[in-house]
Design an enzyme around this catalytic site. Structure first.
Site, mmCIF file in Angstrom:
data_model
loop_
_atom_site.group_PDB
_atom_site.id
_atom_site.type_symbol
_atom_site.label_atom_id
_atom_site.label_comp_id
_atom_site.label_asym_id
_atom_site.label_seq_id
_atom_site.Cartn_x
_atom_site.Cartn_y
_atom_site.Cartn_z
ATOM 1 N N GLY A 129 100.056 21.783 11.939
ATOM 2 C CA GLY A 129 98.617 21.573 11.803
ATOM 3 C C GLY A 129 98.286 20.349 10.990
ATOM 4 O O GLY A 129 97.400 20.366 10.125
ATOM 5 N N ALA A 130 98.967 19.237 11.289
ATOM 6 C CA ALA A 130 98.867 18.048 10.427
ATOM 7 C C ALA A 130 97.937 16.978 10.969
ATOM 8 O O ALA A 130 97.919 15.872 10.439
ATOM 9 C CB ALA A 130 100.267 17.456 10.226
ATOM 10 N N ASN A 131 97.139 17.262 11.993
ATOM 11 C CA ASN A 131 96.284 16.219 12.548
ATOM 12 C C ASN A 131 94.959 16.073 11.796
ATOM 13 O O ASN A 131 94.199 15.139 12.020
ATOM 14 C CB ASN A 131 95.997 16.464 14.029
ATOM 15 C CG ASN A 131 95.340 17.797 14.293
ATOM 16 O OD1 ASN A 131 96.033 18.778 14.542
ATOM 17 N ND2 ASN A 131 94.015 17.865 14.246
ATOM 18 N N GLY A 133 92.459 17.597 8.030
ATOM 19 C CA GLY A 133 92.310 18.436 6.860
ATOM 20 C C GLY A 133 93.459 18.335 5.872
ATOM 21 O O GLY A 133 94.055 17.283 5.647
ATOM 22 N N ILE A 134 93.805 19.483 5.281
ATOM 23 C CA ILE A 134 94.850 19.542 4.262
ATOM 24 C C ILE A 134 96.198 19.146 4.842
ATOM 25 O O ILE A 134 96.985 18.448 4.201
ATOM 26 C CB ILE A 134 94.918 20.961 3.668
ATOM 27 C CG1 ILE A 134 93.604 21.303 2.963
ATOM 28 C CG2 ILE A 134 96.093 21.085 2.696
ATOM 29 C CD1 ILE A 134 93.501 22.758 2.559
ATOM 30 N N GLY A 135 96.460 19.581 6.077
ATOM 31 C CA GLY A 135 97.733 19.249 6.712
ATOM 32 C C GLY A 135 97.925 17.753 6.864
ATOM 33 O O GLY A 135 99.025 17.226 6.632
ATOM 34 N N TYR A 289 92.024 37.494 9.077
ATOM 35 C CA TYR A 289 92.484 36.325 8.328
ATOM 36 C C TYR A 289 93.174 36.753 7.027
ATOM 37 O O TYR A 289 94.267 36.276 6.696
ATOM 38 C CB TYR A 289 91.292 35.419 8.018
ATOM 39 C CG TYR A 289 91.653 34.161 7.262
ATOM 40 C CD1 TYR A 289 92.227 33.077 7.917
ATOM 41 C CD2 TYR A 289 91.427 34.061 5.890
ATOM 42 C CE1 TYR A 289 92.560 31.911 7.224
ATOM 43 C CE2 TYR A 289 91.749 32.909 5.199
ATOM 44 C CZ TYR A 289 92.317 31.835 5.868
ATOM 45 O OH TYR A 289 92.648 30.702 5.176
#
Length: 408
Positions: A129-131, A133-135, A289
């Site tokens: 999930g690095a595309n 935000g935090i990632g 969640y």
């Protein structure tokens, strides 16, 4: 082999004749008695335990012989020794209580501050999930400090855009994008196989990707989406990359969880695949969640228990509360709430700090099974310490989640 006992010193730490001071790969100091052919952790004179900290001095390199013996090369003076040069600066080991360690960072710290002065050249990293935000900030910060970073993302267009953004800052940054859809166990398997074909090591695996507040929907594998994307897909990915992590050791796994893991009633009495992956009538987005994030902490504890003997250490962390990432995109109400909270929450760089700390901080090398918030160790929910619950989740994940799909 040089020993501390060879030094002419009146120090209380002087090693008696017949003893030798050595260091494990994890940095723990131990003492070998050549007369009795035995070893011990305690100093033979003072009874203290010690460990070394920090990186090797400039110009030094640690190498491993075919028989597993470690030696050190001083490239500046062209010398070789079996003694770790940091041994002279070993500090007292107070045990596993990291609360005694001096806290260097806090809630306002950024990932860049955590990495200040660090050179991650030669380290291979995967961030899911690095595309954005935090990632993205996690991957970007580590790539700018020399690491080879793989952005594991579902949306390849956004992933390639992220690669370009990083390489605009540093042309020589080693960043690649590979497709990973955690909602598909087939995609997870294909990602792992492609990574292995590249014959890359893996020193840091950061399980960051997540969904939040999504309506009830089943994945192609038949599981509720939040459960599979936030937890089960990551569990499967780690299983498939386990051999690579062990071969690359020392290595670290960072599982990004949340403080919301505390708000779940999961226990030995009710744990089941129906509880973890409910049908539509028993589904609540927020609870799903919370439950997935509890699974993350339990998984981190279970993984560390299984892989620490191979020098693969796992910790979980909380990045920050209600940060304005793309997690809120599933419903306009979430977007409104996150937008109102935005002025009072962390920036993306601050949110990435704890993840990066868990992945790179030298003071926690050799430690795992812990939970971090604001770059500091804190206690997670009490139930996460229950070994039976950790094992029950692990067995259920293998039986109903992975093995039943014929993946491993």
């Amino acid at each position: 082999m040089a020993t501390a006992g060879a030094l002419d010193t009146d120090s209380e730490d002087e090693i008696p004749a017949g003893w030798e001071e050595r260091v494990t790969l994890e940095g723990r100091v131990y003492y070998a008695n050549h007369s009795t052919k035995s070893t011990q952790w305690e100093h033979p004179t003072t009874g203290k335990k010690k460990r070394i900290t920090g990186e090797l001095p400039y110009g030094w390199e640690r190498k491993l012989k075919d028989n597993g013996q470690v030696y050190y090369v001083d490239h500046i003076n062209e010398k070789v020794t079996y003694t770790d040069p940091r041994l002279a600066f070993a500090v007292e080991d107070t045990g596993n209580n990291l609360l005694e360690f001096k806290q260097r960072f806090d809630a306002s710290s950024t990932a860049e501050q955590v990495l200040q002065g660090r050179d991650l050249t030669g380290k291979y990293v995967i961030v899911t999930g690095a595309n954005g935000g935090i990632g993205f900030e996690t991957a970007r910060s580590m790539a700018l400090h020399g690491a080879h970073v793989t952005l594991a993302c579902r949306d390849m267009k956004k992933a390639h855009d992220a690669v370009e953004r990083i390489q605009k800052e540093r042309k020589v940054a080693q960043v690649v994008a590979m497709r990973l859809d955690l909602a598909s166990l087939k995609s997870v398997q294909e990602f792992a196989e492609e990574y292995k074909r590249n014959d890359w090591p893996l020193h840091i695996l950061i399980l960051n990707a997540a969904v939040f507040g999504v309506p009830h929907e089943l994945t192609e594998d038949g599981y509720e989406t939040t459960f599979q994307v936030n937890y089960l897909g990551h569990f499967f990915l780690t299983q498939l990359l386990e051999e690579v992590l062990i071969r690359s050791a020392p290595a670290k796994v960072v599982v990004v969880s949340s403080e919301s893991h505390r708000f779940s009633d999961l226990d030995l009495d009710n744990i089941s695949i129906q509880k973890l992956s409910p049908d539509k009538d028993n589904y609540t987005a927020m609870y799903a969640y919370n439950l997935s994030k509890l699974c993350n902490v339990l998984f981190a504890h279970g993984l560390h228990a299984r892989l620490s003997k191979f020098r693969v250490w796992t910790n979980s962390c909380h990045p920050g509360n209600m940060m304005y990432t793309n997690l809120h995109r599933s419903w306009w109400v979430w977007t409104l709430l996150f937008g109102l909270a935005r002025p009072f929450t962390k920036s993306m760089q601050q949110g990435a700090a704890t993840t990066v700390f868990c992945a790179t901080a030298l003071e926690i090398d050799g430690y795992g099974g812990m939970y971090f918030n604001n770059c500091c160790r804190c206690l997670p929910a009490e139930k996460t310490f229950k070994e039976k619950l950790c094992n029950a989740l692990w067995e259920l994940s293998e039986k109903d989640g992975v093995r039943s799909n014929g993946k491993i």
